[in-house]
Design an enzyme around this catalytic site. Structure first.
Site: not given
Length: 156
Positions: A22, A57, A81, A83, A89, A128
């Site tokens: 993802f 994740a 990652t 976001i 959530h 990043r």
């Protein structure tokens, strides 16, 4: 006084990188940074690096646990990652991922480096993953290498 501090070279180390699919457009940059760092700074051969992909994740801790359970690896680098969106959530995913990976590290006495970006925006993630704010995948790989050497020094 004795000071224990680990360096980065770990040429015989076996490293697993667990990475979520993802947000792969970000994660692939993290992966490139991690692999490059393991090879250049750690002097780890490509044959000693295993990449394990999982959906997201939330799945990283279980995959890391299974990898750790094999006893084949000296460290695990976790990459992903998350976001922030418009719902809570994000908070649940980040919290459970972080807690789960820390638990694996303690349960197996194995370095599990946290290279999971937890950001508010896509721009922050891009920064990043190899632009303005460095590459957090590379930083996680450095952490794993250093911890391999610190633990080895403690045990010797």
């Amino acid at each position: 006084m004795k000071v224990i501090e680990g360096g980065f070279p770990a040429p015989n180390a076996k490293i697993a990188i667990v990475i979520s699919r993802f947000n792969s457009f970000i994660n692939e940059s993290l992966l490139s940074g991690a692999i490059d760092t393991l090879k250049r700074h750690g002097q780890v051969s490509e044959d000693n690096i295993t990449v394990v992909r999982c959906p997201g994740a939330v799945e990283l801790p279980l995959v890391a646990q299974r990898v750790a359970k094999t006893g084949k690896y000296d460290a695990i680098v976790s990459l992903g990652t998350v976001i922030r969106g418009g719902t809570p959530h994000f908070d649940y995913v980040c919290s459970e991922c972080n807690k789960g990976l820390a638990q694996v590290s303690l349960e197996y006495s194995l370095p599990v480096a946290f290279g999971v970006l937890t950001v508010d925006t896509i721009d922050q993630a891009i920064e990043r993953a190899g632009t303005k704010a460095g590459n957090k995948g590379a930083e996680a790989a450095l952490s794993a290498l250093e911890m391999i050497n610190v633990l080895s020094e403690i045990d010797s």
